[in-house]
Design a protein around this motif. Structure first.
Motif, mmCIF file in Angstrom:
data_model
loop_
_atom_site.group_PDB
_atom_site.id
_atom_site.type_symbol
_atom_site.label_atom_id
_atom_site.label_comp_id
_atom_site.label_asym_id
_atom_site.label_seq_id
_atom_site.Cartn_x
_atom_site.Cartn_y
_atom_site.Cartn_z
ATOM 1 N N VAL A 158 -2.699 12.501 3.243
ATOM 2 C CA VAL A 158 -2.396 12.176 1.765
ATOM 3 C C VAL A 158 -3.320 13.194 0.901
ATOM 4 O O VAL A 158 -2.956 13.833 -0.062
ATOM 5 C CB VAL A 158 -2.982 10.454 1.303
ATOM 6 C CG1 VAL A 158 -2.597 10.396 -0.244
ATOM 7 C CG2 VAL A 158 -1.881 9.666 2.048
ATOM 8 N N GLU A 159 -4.575 13.103 1.314
ATOM 9 C CA GLU A 159 -5.595 13.991 0.648
ATOM 10 C C GLU A 159 -4.980 15.378 0.851
ATOM 11 O O GLU A 159 -5.283 16.234 -0.358
ATOM 12 C CB GLU A 159 -6.799 13.890 1.133
ATOM 13 C CG GLU A 159 -7.851 12.465 0.799
ATOM 14 C CD GLU A 159 -8.958 12.424 1.510
ATOM 15 O OE1 GLU A 159 -9.259 13.226 2.178
ATOM 16 O OE2 GLU A 159 -9.529 11.123 1.416
ATOM 17 N N GLN B 80 2.888 8.636 7.627
ATOM 18 C CA GLN B 80 3.070 7.252 7.357
ATOM 19 C C GLN B 80 3.689 6.312 8.197
ATOM 20 O O GLN B 80 3.396 5.208 8.466
ATOM 21 C CB GLN B 80 3.693 7.259 5.995
ATOM 22 C CG GLN B 80 4.064 5.840 5.376
ATOM 23 C CD GLN B 80 4.872 5.853 4.257
ATOM 24 O OE1 GLN B 80 4.279 6.573 3.237
ATOM 25 N NE2 GLN B 80 5.655 4.879 4.089
ATOM 26 N N GLN C 75 -4.452 5.660 10.972
ATOM 27 C CA GLN C 75 -4.857 5.423 9.600
ATOM 28 C C GLN C 75 -5.697 6.420 8.950
ATOM 29 O O GLN C 75 -5.500 6.892 7.997
ATOM 30 C CB GLN C 75 -5.677 4.056 9.796
ATOM 31 C CG GLN C 75 -6.206 3.600 8.320
ATOM 32 C CD GLN C 75 -5.197 3.287 7.292
ATOM 33 O OE1 GLN C 75 -4.039 2.566 7.713
ATOM 34 N NE2 GLN C 75 -4.891 3.766 6.158
ATOM 35 N N LYS C 76 -6.789 7.112 10.045
ATOM 36 C CA LYS C 76 -7.359 8.277 9.496
ATOM 37 C C LYS C 76 -6.411 9.495 9.338
ATOM 38 O O LYS C 76 -6.685 10.175 8.341
ATOM 39 C CB LYS C 76 -8.640 8.672 10.396
ATOM 40 C CG LYS C 76 -9.573 7.462 10.648
ATOM 41 C CD LYS C 76 -10.423 7.961 11.769
ATOM 42 C CE LYS C 76 -11.492 6.651 11.922
ATOM 43 N NZ LYS C 76 -12.768 7.186 13.001
ATOM 44 N N GLN D 242 0.673 -1.253 0.181
ATOM 45 C CA GLN D 242 0.007 0.055 -0.175
ATOM 46 C C GLN D 242 1.013 1.371 -0.066
ATOM 47 O O GLN D 242 0.499 2.279 -0.750
ATOM 48 C CB GLN D 242 -0.687 0.108 1.164
ATOM 49 C CG GLN D 242 -1.964 1.153 1.342
ATOM 50 C CD GLN D 242 -2.842 1.209 0.068
ATOM 51 O OE1 GLN D 242 -3.371 0.150 -0.350
ATOM 52 N NE2 GLN D 242 -3.070 2.366 -0.504
ATOM 53 N N ASN D 243 1.815 1.045 0.917
ATOM 54 C CA ASN D 243 2.849 2.399 0.890
ATOM 55 C C ASN D 243 3.374 2.709 -0.446
ATOM 56 O O ASN D 243 3.949 3.851 -0.768
ATOM 57 C CB ASN D 243 3.843 2.149 1.918
ATOM 58 C CG ASN D 243 3.259 2.336 3.453
ATOM 59 O OD1 ASN D 243 2.187 2.908 3.432
ATOM 60 N ND2 ASN D 243 3.972 1.845 4.373
ATOM 61 N N LYS E 156 1.397 5.538 11.168
ATOM 62 C CA LYS E 156 0.407 4.726 10.713
ATOM 63 C C LYS E 156 1.039 3.173 10.787
ATOM 64 O O LYS E 156 0.454 2.257 11.428
ATOM 65 C CB LYS E 156 -0.131 4.968 9.287
ATOM 66 C CG LYS E 156 -1.007 3.593 8.634
ATOM 67 C CD LYS E 156 -1.388 4.006 7.435
ATOM 68 C CE LYS E 156 -0.062 4.053 6.299
ATOM 69 N NZ LYS E 156 0.202 2.682 6.191
ATOM 70 N N TYR F 48 -3.222 9.449 8.312
ATOM 71 C CA TYR F 48 -2.686 9.531 7.484
ATOM 72 C C TYR F 48 -3.403 9.532 6.059
ATOM 73 O O TYR F 48 -3.056 10.388 5.057
ATOM 74 C CB TYR F 48 -2.000 7.842 6.995
ATOM 75 C CG TYR F 48 -1.131 7.564 5.920
ATOM 76 C CD1 TYR F 48 -0.124 8.149 5.489
ATOM 77 C CD2 TYR F 48 -1.729 6.638 4.760
ATOM 78 C CE1 TYR F 48 0.578 7.637 4.417
ATOM 79 C CE2 TYR F 48 -1.041 6.117 3.829
ATOM 80 C CZ TYR F 48 0.090 6.949 3.449
ATOM 81 O OH TYR F 48 0.860 6.611 2.437
ATOM 82 N N ASN F 49 -4.551 8.879 5.879
ATOM 83 C CA ASN F 49 -5.385 9.207 4.726
ATOM 84 C C ASN F 49 -5.809 10.644 4.663
ATOM 85 O O ASN F 49 -5.837 11.297 3.756
ATOM 86 C CB ASN F 49 -6.900 8.417 4.818
ATOM 87 C CG ASN F 49 -6.808 6.928 4.930
ATOM 88 O OD1 ASN F 49 -5.403 6.274 4.514
ATOM 89 N ND2 ASN F 49 -7.585 6.161 5.483
ATOM 90 N N THR F 50 -6.154 11.195 5.671
ATOM 91 C CA THR F 50 -6.352 12.728 5.498
ATOM 92 C C THR F 50 -4.960 13.514 5.126
ATOM 93 O O THR F 50 -4.901 14.517 4.413
ATOM 94 C CB THR F 50 -6.587 13.257 6.907
ATOM 95 O OG1 THR F 50 -7.956 12.512 7.381
ATOM 96 C CG2 THR F 50 -6.963 14.842 7.028
ATOM 97 N N ASN G 234 1.075 4.016 -2.790
ATOM 98 C CA ASN G 234 0.736 5.448 -2.363
ATOM 99 C C ASN G 234 1.990 6.262 -2.989
ATOM 100 O O ASN G 234 2.039 7.432 -3.536
ATOM 101 C CB ASN G 234 0.608 5.634 -0.947
ATOM 102 C CG ASN G 234 -0.891 5.316 -0.545
ATOM 103 O OD1 ASN G 234 -1.690 4.801 -1.720
ATOM 104 N ND2 ASN G 234 -0.907 5.036 0.545
#
Length: 494
Positions: free
Chosen positions: A429-430, A446, A422-423, A207-208, A449, A425-427, A211
């Motif tokens: 990334v966006e 990251q 996890q939340k 996944q990393n 996470k 990191y997703n935030t 990304n």
């Protein structure tokens, strides 16, 4: 012709591909299934079972010593042709020639008397002698029945002590087997979570990497538009390379842990194991006093303490018994002799023997009394060691109970931290996609996470490990509130 060759090659290639595909079979495996397979198929479980069988047959041997023993011995026949010395009436010696054949048989039944330490035996025998030179003749001697008692007096009663020690030893072996099965489960848990951690690391690394590749492509476009610096672009390219390297290492670690688990469970190497993350854990609270009571009742440690204390007491009793050795030997029966078989059993005469033997040291320079002092000193050493081992056992159990009870809170914290990381990191990334944060902030989120995910799996491992460690020590299933027991006889016979 060429088309036929091409078609044949395609068939061979297809068959080879299908064969290789068939050899790789994916298999989802849960923690419970792993533990059950380990108990049934692992080498550790086989070793524990063989140790139990050895203890079982040792105990059966002890029990057999308390039962009557029947023996038959015979010489069929014995031939003798030799010279032997013979003393004449004037005191001089000469040699006489012997040439005869002899046969005999004896049937005996013996019984150990556990409350006295003696042996009682019942015998019957028949001897036949045939002279082959000179005045040739036959001779029979019979002992239709003879009752013999061999009884030590004042000495230690070995049988009585064995009746106290051996049952405790066997109970210790049974409890040790049950604890060993739980320790097999602990080893299985260790291998399972090593594989689970490696599998999770591979998934995270993939996944990393995905990304990192996506972010690097976005960064290339932004760099062309002048929205990010060359340094940030190089950093993202470096992140991509590091992600590729991490994935390679994770896959290598996964293969290694996969091999170890398959080897431990005695599974075929073609099986690609897919560990399933345990969704639930036993929600129990263990109290130290309750755990200690169950451990002292069920664990082999308590039996081991009792056995070693008895063995130390036995050594002292044996040393004291050696101070004065007296043995009584008594035999009562009938015997007859004649030239033919029938007459050997008629006109029987009494056969009575009574012997009392003793050995009392007059001057041994204190050797036997010294042996008593040594045995008593050794017993004190054993008692001190047992006292210390008991204190250590209680302390270690207290620490284990505390760790297990605290581990539930640690697991909940790790679970929440994993979800938050996890939340975040997703935030991030966006946010990075729209240029609101730097690559350093993205790299930090990251790393957090990945670390939080590993911490959660690690805390989950410790929860299960402590739980089965408690089961191993107490031989108690706290989830179902039942004792851990097994039909030992059927297990051994199976």
């Amino acid at each position: 012709m060429k088309l036929n060759k091409i078609f044949a090659c395609l068939l061979v290639a297809s068959a080879a591909w299908q064969g290789g595909y068939a050899q790789e079979t994916k298999r989802n495996i849960t923690l419970e299934e792993t533990i059950n397979l380990a108990r049934a198929q692992s080498v550790n479980a086989a070793v524990a079972l063989n140790e139990l069988k050895a203890a079982y047959w040792e105990y059966r041997t002890f029990r057999a010593d308390l039962l009557p023993e029947v023996n038959f011995s015979a010489k069929l026949p014995g031939y003798y042709k030799s010279y032997s010395p013979y003393q004449l009436d004037d005191g001089s010696y000469t040699f006489v020639r012997n040439n005869y054949m002899q046969m005999n048989g004896e049937l005996s039944i013996s019984q150990n008397i556990w409350f006295t330490g003696g042996t009682l035996s019942l015998n019957t025998s028949l001897d036949f002698l045939k002279q082959l030179e000179g005045d040739k003749y036959n001779r029979f001697m019979s002992i239709p029945i003879a009752l013999t008692l061999n009884q030590p007096i004042f000495g230690v009663n070995h049988i009585k002590w064995s009746r106290r020690i051996e049952p405790v030893r066997y109970e210790e072996a049974k409890a040790a087997f049950l604890s060993a099965t739980e320790q097999v489960a602990m080893t299985a848990i260790n291998h399972f979570f090593n594989l689970l951690m490696s599998k999770e690391s591979v998934n995270v690394a993939k996944q990393n990497l995905a990304n990192a590749e996506k972010l690097y492509e976005v960064a290339l476009a932004k760099r062309q538009m002048g929205q990010i610096s060359e340094n940030d672009l190089l950093q993202l390219e470096l992140n991509k390379l590091n992600a590729q390297s991490t994935l390679t290492d994770s896959e290598s670690s996964l293969k290694n842990n996969m091999f170890q688990l398959r080897s431990f469970l005695a599974l075929d190497e073609s099986e690609d194991l897919e560990p399933v993350l345990p969704g639930t854990v036993p929600e129990v609270m263990v109290h130290y006093d309750d755990a200690l009571d169950k451990a002292l009742s069920n664990n082999s440690f308590a039996k081991n303490i009792r056995r070693r204390q008895l063995e130390a007491d036995y050594e002292v009793a044996r040393a004291k018994g050696n101070l004065r050795q007296i043995t009584l030997f008594a035999q009562v029966g009938y015997t007859g002799t004649a030239d033919n078989f029938d007459m050997a059993y008629s006109g029987l005469k009494d056969n009575q023997i009574v012997e009392v033997g003793f050995k009392i040291p007059i001057l041994d320079w204190g050797k036997r009394r010294g042996q008593v002092k040594v045995a008593e000193s050794n017993r004190e050493v054993v008692e001190n060691r047992l006292r210390q081992e008991t204190m250590d056992f209680n302390q270690n159990l207290f620490i284990l109970v505390e760790r297990f009870n605290n581990q539930r809170a640690q697991l909940n914290i790790a679970d929440m931290a994993d979800q938050i990381a996890q939340k975040r990191y997703n935030t991030n990334v966006e946010t990075f996609m729209i240029g609101k944060i730097s690559t350093l902030d993205l790299n930090d989120s990251q790393a957090k996470k990945d670390e939080s995910r590993r911490d959660y799996i690690n805390e989950l491992f410790y929860y299960w490990y402590y739980y089965y460690q408690l089961r191993s020590v107490t031989l108690w299933d706290f989830d179902s509130s039942t004792s851990i027991d097994a039909d030992i006889e059927s297990i051994i016979k199976h």
